[in-house]
Design a protein around this motif. Structure first.
Motif, mmCIF file in Angstrom:
data_model
loop_
_atom_site.group_PDB
_atom_site.id
_atom_site.type_symbol
_atom_site.label_atom_id
_atom_site.label_comp_id
_atom_site.label_asym_id
_atom_site.label_seq_id
_atom_site.Cartn_x
_atom_site.Cartn_y
_atom_site.Cartn_z
ATOM 1 N N VAL A 144 0.855 -1.193 0.000
ATOM 2 C CA VAL A 144 0.000 0.000 0.000
ATOM 3 C C VAL A 144 0.891 1.242 0.000
ATOM 4 O O VAL A 144 1.969 1.250 0.602
ATOM 5 C CB VAL A 144 -0.931 0.008 1.235
ATOM 6 C CG1 VAL A 144 -1.865 1.215 1.205
ATOM 7 C CG2 VAL A 144 -1.734 -1.285 1.299
ATOM 8 N N CYS A 145 0.422 2.289 -0.663
ATOM 9 C CA CYS A 145 1.140 3.552 -0.631
ATOM 10 C C CYS A 145 0.161 4.712 -0.588
ATOM 11 O O CYS A 145 -0.982 4.595 -1.036
ATOM 12 C CB CYS A 145 2.070 3.700 -1.842
ATOM 13 S SG CYS A 145 1.213 4.115 -3.378
ATOM 14 N N TYR A 146 0.614 5.818 -0.029
ATOM 15 C CA TYR A 146 -0.130 7.073 -0.092
ATOM 16 C C TYR A 146 0.851 8.220 0.040
ATOM 17 O O TYR A 146 1.982 8.043 0.499
ATOM 18 C CB TYR A 146 -1.233 7.141 0.965
ATOM 19 C CG TYR A 146 -0.772 7.292 2.395
ATOM 20 C CD1 TYR A 146 -0.666 8.540 2.995
ATOM 21 C CD2 TYR A 146 -0.450 6.176 3.169
ATOM 22 C CE1 TYR A 146 -0.250 8.679 4.319
ATOM 23 C CE2 TYR A 146 -0.042 6.297 4.479
ATOM 24 C CZ TYR A 146 0.051 7.555 5.050
ATOM 25 O OH TYR A 146 0.461 7.701 6.361
ATOM 26 N N GLU A 147 0.426 9.410 -0.389
ATOM 27 C CA GLU A 147 1.296 10.581 -0.374
ATOM 28 C C GLU A 147 1.421 11.158 1.027
ATOM 29 O O GLU A 147 0.454 11.185 1.784
ATOM 30 C CB GLU A 147 0.756 11.667 -1.302
ATOM 31 C CG GLU A 147 0.767 11.316 -2.772
ATOM 32 C CD GLU A 147 0.277 12.481 -3.610
ATOM 33 O OE1 GLU A 147 0.789 13.599 -3.421
ATOM 34 O OE2 GLU A 147 -0.623 12.270 -4.448
ATOM 35 N N ALA A 148 2.618 11.631 1.347
ATOM 36 C CA ALA A 148 2.802 12.365 2.597
ATOM 37 C C ALA A 148 2.022 13.672 2.516
ATOM 38 O O ALA A 148 1.993 14.327 1.482
ATOM 39 C CB ALA A 148 4.285 12.650 2.822
ATOM 40 N N TYR A 188 -0.274 5.091 8.165
ATOM 41 C CA TYR A 188 0.907 4.237 8.012
ATOM 42 C C TYR A 188 1.079 3.331 9.226
ATOM 43 O O TYR A 188 1.292 2.106 9.082
ATOM 44 C CB TYR A 188 2.136 5.122 7.817
ATOM 45 C CG TYR A 188 3.456 4.397 7.838
ATOM 46 C CD1 TYR A 188 3.959 3.791 6.698
ATOM 47 C CD2 TYR A 188 4.216 4.328 9.006
ATOM 48 C CE1 TYR A 188 5.182 3.136 6.715
ATOM 49 C CE2 TYR A 188 5.426 3.676 9.034
ATOM 50 C CZ TYR A 188 5.909 3.073 7.890
ATOM 51 O OH TYR A 188 7.125 2.409 7.918
ATOM 52 N N ARG A 189 0.974 3.910 10.413
ATOM 53 C CA ARG A 189 1.145 3.118 11.632
ATOM 54 C C ARG A 189 0.013 2.113 11.812
ATOM 55 O O ARG A 189 0.228 1.012 12.325
ATOM 56 C CB ARG A 189 1.250 4.055 12.831
ATOM 57 C CG ARG A 189 2.478 4.969 12.771
ATOM 58 C CD ARG A 189 2.643 5.801 14.014
ATOM 59 N NE ARG A 189 3.823 6.657 13.912
ATOM 60 C CZ ARG A 189 3.808 7.974 13.815
ATOM 61 N NH1 ARG A 189 2.636 8.617 13.852
ATOM 62 N NH2 ARG A 189 4.912 8.677 13.711
ATOM 63 N N LEU A 190 -1.187 2.480 11.386
ATOM 64 C CA LEU A 190 -2.316 1.542 11.463
ATOM 65 C C LEU A 190 -2.084 0.342 10.568
ATOM 66 O O LEU A 190 -2.303 -0.811 10.985
ATOM 67 C CB LEU A 190 -3.604 2.262 11.059
ATOM 68 C CG LEU A 190 -4.860 1.394 10.930
ATOM 69 C CD1 LEU A 190 -5.205 0.747 12.272
ATOM 70 C CD2 LEU A 190 -6.036 2.214 10.405
#
Length: 372
Positions: free
Chosen positions: A61-65, A73-75
């Protein structure tokens, strides 16, 4: 980027209330489809990920900062799902693409993730993120201090009240408190500016106290102490550098960290034509300013002066002191030689700041290897 065989690549376009989801098949020319929008609430994310794991495990999985932070991210890591946070400035984009929406952004992220074209960022732990927030809050307060002082100086100048000696000392502040204006409205405005400055300075004091409280529990506290071995690098600069850069070991050599902060020369070359440019100025502007501030200390001859003896922490190891002395000898000579060649002082200081950052990397790697 992690190297593994994934059954699906998930791109998330994350917003405050919603998340757009896209899924890319693992084949090179495989399907990339838009899954839909879900709520950004924790329960909704967990339900979606459990469903995707049943269908496609393993997944990446990826997403933009962005402003939503690293909670997602931690979840995902807590659910044993591989996830990367992507640097928005490093995402490839077509100049001809004039349509932008959540649907397209999520699909593009999934496609680029599968192709390995995304650059992930270093994600700090909770304590490090808290320290970085404190350091940034203090930096903002210092900028507010500059504005507040300028307002006081402006209203005094308009009234013809000029202080001839060194400003913002105890004596100067007593002089400020004794100033009076002929009209009550002017006096009220002046006192408002003074009170505003006092409030900002109180905020800075509170932030410094909170930084002191959090510092012993910070995993990079030792690195903060070791960096203070350098001439011109005090506690505030050391904390700011470590808070913004985090783990120095993620840079395999000093040139990478120099490029990360935009301190390397730019270039516009084509064929036989070579055109050099100024520094790229990428990365954190405030951190670059602090490095310039430290670099000005190397205009004088190399020596272990009273500042290093008095204010250097006792916990600084001998290896850090040796690197610091080596840096001081080189950087002082570097500045003088560049100025002697006709370079402007600002250009020379930029070169010194770049090499100082390299020596900081050396201390960080050396002290880390000793702990290991």
């Amino acid at each position: 980027m992690k190297s593994a065989n994934y059954s699906a690549y998930i791109g998330l376009d994350v917003h405050k209330d919603t998340i757009a989801v896209a899924i890319a098949s693992p084949e090179r020319q495989g399907e990339v489809r838009f899954y839909g929008n879900i709520s950004s609430a924790k329960d909704s994310v967990i339900r979606l990920m459990k469903k995707l794991i049943k269908l496609h495990e393993p997944i990446l999985v990826c997403y933009e900062a962005g402003p939503t932070g690293y909670g997602l991210y931690r979840l995902l890591l807590s659910m044993n799902i591989d996830c990367i946070v992507v640097a928005p400035s490093r995402i490839p984009k077509l100049s001809t693409n004039k349509i932008k929406n959540d649907h397209r952004d999520a699909v593009a992220l999934a496609r680029l993730l599968r192709a390995g074209e995304l650059v992930d960022i270093w994600v700090p732990d909770i304590t490090h993120e808290a320290m970085r927030d404190l350091v940034r809050a203090r930096s903002c307060a210092k900028k507010d201090t500059k504005v507040a002082k300028q307002r006081i100086q402006s209203i005094l100048l308009r009234a013809g009240k000029i202080y001839e000696k060194k400003m913002w000392t105890v004596r100067h502040r007593v002089w400020l408190a004794n100033q009076s204006f002929p009209l009550p409205s002017q006096q009220i405005a002046y006192e408002h500016y003074r009170q505003s400055l006092e409030q900002i300075e109180n905020r800075i004091t509170q932030l410094d106290q909170e930084i002191d409280r959090l510092l012993p529990d910070w995993s990079l506290n030792n690195l903060v102490n070791q960096l203070q071995a350098f001439k011109g690098v005090g506690r505030t600069i050391a904390i700011s550098v470590v808070a913004e850069l985090g783990d120095f070991s993620r840079f395999s050599n000093p040139k990478q960290i120099m490029a990360f902060l935009g301190l390397i020369p730019g270039e516009y070359s084509s064929g036989a034509t070579v055109r050099k440019a100024g520094i790229t100025k990428a990365g954190n502007v405030e951190l670059r300013r602090l490095l310039y501030e430290a670099a000005w200390s190397y205009r004088t001859n190399a020596k272990v002066g009273n500042w290093l003896v008095t204010y250097r922490p006792d916990s600084v190891c001998q290896e850090a002191k040796d690197i610091s002395w080596k840096a001081q000898q080189r950087l002082c000579f570097r500045y003088r030689s560049l100025v002697a060649k006709g370079k402007k002082s600002q250009v020379a200081i930029t070169a010194v700041a770049r090499e100082l950052l390299g020596f900081m990397w050396d201390i960080a790697v050396t002290t880390q290897n000793q702990r290991v």
